[in-house]
Design an enzyme around this catalytic site. Sequence first.
Site, PDB file in Angstrom:
ATOM      1  N   HIS A 129       0.870  -1.179   0.000  1.00  0.00           N
ATOM      2  CA  HIS A 129       0.000   0.000   0.000  1.00  0.00           C
ATOM      3  C   HIS A 129       0.912   1.236   0.000  1.00  0.00           C
ATOM      4  O   HIS A 129       2.032   1.179   0.526  1.00  0.00           O
ATOM      5  CB  HIS A 129      -0.830  -0.062   1.285  1.00  0.00           C
ATOM      6  CG  HIS A 129      -1.928   0.947   1.384  1.00  0.00           C
ATOM      7  ND1 HIS A 129      -1.704   2.243   1.780  1.00  0.00           N
ATOM      8  CD2 HIS A 129      -3.261   0.841   1.172  1.00  0.00           C
ATOM      9  CE1 HIS A 129      -2.862   2.895   1.798  1.00  0.00           C
ATOM     10  NE2 HIS A 129      -3.815   2.066   1.433  1.00  0.00           N
ATOM     11  N   ASP A 206       2.916  -4.845   8.019  1.00  0.00           N
ATOM     12  CA  ASP A 206       1.690  -4.071   7.859  1.00  0.00           C
ATOM     13  C   ASP A 206       0.524  -5.054   7.971  1.00  0.00           C
ATOM     14  O   ASP A 206       0.255  -5.825   7.046  1.00  0.00           O
ATOM     15  CB  ASP A 206       1.723  -3.376   6.487  1.00  0.00           C
ATOM     16  CG  ASP A 206       0.378  -2.776   6.105  1.00  0.00           C
ATOM     17  OD1 ASP A 206      -0.613  -2.971   6.835  1.00  0.00           O
ATOM     18  OD2 ASP A 206       0.319  -2.116   5.048  1.00  0.00           O
ATOM     19  N   GLN A 209      -4.758  -5.519   6.705  1.00  0.00           N
ATOM     20  CA  GLN A 209      -5.786  -6.426   6.155  1.00  0.00           C
ATOM     21  C   GLN A 209      -5.775  -7.791   6.822  1.00  0.00           C
ATOM     22  O   GLN A 209      -6.577  -8.654   6.477  1.00  0.00           O
ATOM     23  CB  GLN A 209      -5.572  -6.603   4.644  1.00  0.00           C
ATOM     24  CG  GLN A 209      -5.740  -5.337   3.837  1.00  0.00           C
ATOM     25  CD  GLN A 209      -7.181  -4.832   3.809  1.00  0.00           C
ATOM     26  OE1 GLN A 209      -8.124  -5.572   4.093  1.00  0.00           O
ATOM     27  NE2 GLN A 209      -7.359  -3.572   3.488  1.00  0.00           N
ATOM     28  N   LYS A 232     -10.610  -1.434  10.106  1.00  0.00           N
ATOM     29  CA  LYS A 232     -10.730  -2.585   9.199  1.00  0.00           C
ATOM     30  C   LYS A 232     -11.088  -3.839   9.985  1.00  0.00           C
ATOM     31  O   LYS A 232     -11.094  -4.942   9.482  1.00  0.00           O
ATOM     32  CB  LYS A 232      -9.423  -2.779   8.444  1.00  0.00           C
ATOM     33  CG  LYS A 232      -9.114  -1.576   7.540  1.00  0.00           C
ATOM     34  CD  LYS A 232      -7.967  -1.818   6.639  1.00  0.00           C
ATOM     35  CE  LYS A 232      -7.475  -0.569   5.973  1.00  0.00           C
ATOM     36  NZ  LYS A 232      -8.231  -0.184   4.783  1.00  0.00           N
ATOM     37  N   CYS A 370      -4.672   2.377  -3.788  1.00  0.00           N
ATOM     38  CA  CYS A 370      -3.432   2.884  -3.158  1.00  0.00           C
ATOM     39  C   CYS A 370      -2.268   1.926  -3.374  1.00  0.00           C
ATOM     40  O   CYS A 370      -1.391   1.787  -2.504  1.00  0.00           O
ATOM     41  CB  CYS A 370      -3.619   3.149  -1.665  1.00  0.00           C
ATOM     42  SG  CYS A 370      -4.754   4.487  -1.325  1.00  0.00           S
TER      43      CYS A 370
HETATM   44  N1  PMP Z   1      -1.929  -1.071   4.412  1.00  0.00           N
HETATM   45  C1  PMP Z   1      -2.906  -1.791   3.857  1.00  0.00           C
HETATM   46  C2  PMP Z   1      -2.608  -3.159   3.359  1.00  0.00           C
HETATM   47  C3  PMP Z   1      -4.192  -1.252   3.757  1.00  0.00           C
HETATM   48  O1  PMP Z   1      -5.158  -1.972   3.203  1.00  0.00           O
HETATM   49  C4  PMP Z   1      -4.441   0.047   4.231  1.00  0.00           C
HETATM   50  C5  PMP Z   1      -5.813   0.681   4.108  1.00  0.00           C
HETATM   51  N2  PMP Z   1      -6.402   0.521   2.856  1.00  0.00           N
HETATM   52  C6  PMP Z   1      -3.392   0.746   4.835  1.00  0.00           C
HETATM   53  C7  PMP Z   1      -2.161   0.161   4.894  1.00  0.00           C
HETATM   54  C8  PMP Z   1      -3.593   2.109   5.395  1.00  0.00           C
HETATM   55  O2  PMP Z   1      -4.457   2.052   6.475  1.00  0.00           O
HETATM   56  P1  PMP Z   1      -5.031   3.403   7.131  1.00  0.00           P
HETATM   57  O3  PMP Z   1      -5.589   4.191   5.991  1.00  0.00           O
HETATM   58  O4  PMP Z   1      -6.074   2.918   8.071  1.00  0.00           O
HETATM   59  O5  PMP Z   1      -3.887   4.081   7.799  1.00  0.00           O
END
Ligand code: PMP
Length: 412
Positions: A129, A206, A209, A232, A370
């Site tokens: 991401h 990270d 998910q 999430k 993203c």
């Molecule tokens: N890493 C992953 C794999 C994600 O799916 C996301 C959110 N789509 C993020 C990081 C960022 O999370 P947040 O916007 O809650 O900071």
Amino acid sequence: MQVVSHEILDTEAIRRDFPVLHQKVSGRDLVYFDNAATTQKPKAVIDALTGYYEGYNANIHRGIHHLAEKATGAFEATRIAIQRFLNAAHVEEIIFTYGTTDGINLVAQTYGRKFLGEGDEIIISTMEHHSNIVPWQMLCEERGCVLKVIPVDDNGDLILEEYEKLLTDRTRFVSVVYVSNALGTINPVKTIIDKAHAVGAKVLIDGAQATSHLDIDVQALDPDFFVFSAHKLYGPTGMGALYGKREVLEAMPPWRGGGEMIKEVTFEKTTYNDLPYKFEAGTPNIADVIATQYALEYVDTLGKKNIAAHENQLLAYATDALSSIDGLRLVGTAKEKISVVSFVMDGIHHQDIGVILDQQGIAVRTGHHCTQPLMRRFGIAGTTRASFAVYNTTEEIDRLVQGLHRVKKMML
Ligand code: PMP
């Protein structure tokens, strides 16, 4: 909330816990398939938010009055709940953040700026991401570190042999995603962590998910850092946590300066607070922190294994159903996946797919998710993504399939 029997969830009962699901969109029952972006919140979480504001709103820690003590107790109870949820060894290893992005930036800006310098190598992967790319790029720009990237194969699996080749005696940090938000791939993070540690590198996982689908045990996995977002995981937005090994967090300088993170302030010199408060400057998201423990409790009561079993069924059903649509191609076909189906359709832009599905009451995500470098790797601008949670059903997947046939009729 009601669990009917071992490993089988009563989806109808679960759906009653989520008020937002019971509405019409474009005259049809809402089908919410945008769970990888954010999950819906059960009533217990919503009630915890209003319960705090209506019953004991107060600032935490330094207050000596009744409301402040009650709020502080509830706030710190979430830290213990997260410690248990991740199986962290010590409660002070849990730092509250605003989410995954915030946690990664904290590590890059504190550990990174102190310990990483000219020529040091940081490894990430193609499926990160943006929040696990950009903070490291910013650090590399400032400190002269080198960013290296693990490639992915056509199924959306990391190529581990290539990862091994990237590891050198200059590798100081490895930061990878546990589960891809765009493809659903579950990465073999234990192997990745062990190999990084073998060359003396620190590792951040990270977990954005991963936490709602997989059991997480940071002591067994052994990352130096693990980050996730509550939103999430059926919890509130603007709230997440950073787990860090105590000795690593202790060696790191603070990041944001202000109230709460200090022991003593004079104009000549400030001394910093102990963990975890050293990294928690200012008044935090008190209500959201408190409500998070109710989200964790919700997940625990249903049981991660039951949730995973239900979602895996949905994934198998959707993979089958979507594969039968002519001109539709799944992007992300790894063997180990969570319940995310990303796809492209011949001759139809993903944005058109999203709009036409929305007109039928079906919420999906479209675009690059993203993960622009990953999209580039697959030679596409974006996908349509349906991601399933514990309250979704196969009947809703049937609605998606009918919706996609309608998209084809309208667009081709
Ligand atoms: N890493 C992953 C794999 C994600 O799916 C996301 C959110 N789509 C993020 C990081 C960022 O999370 P947040 O916007 O809650 O900071």
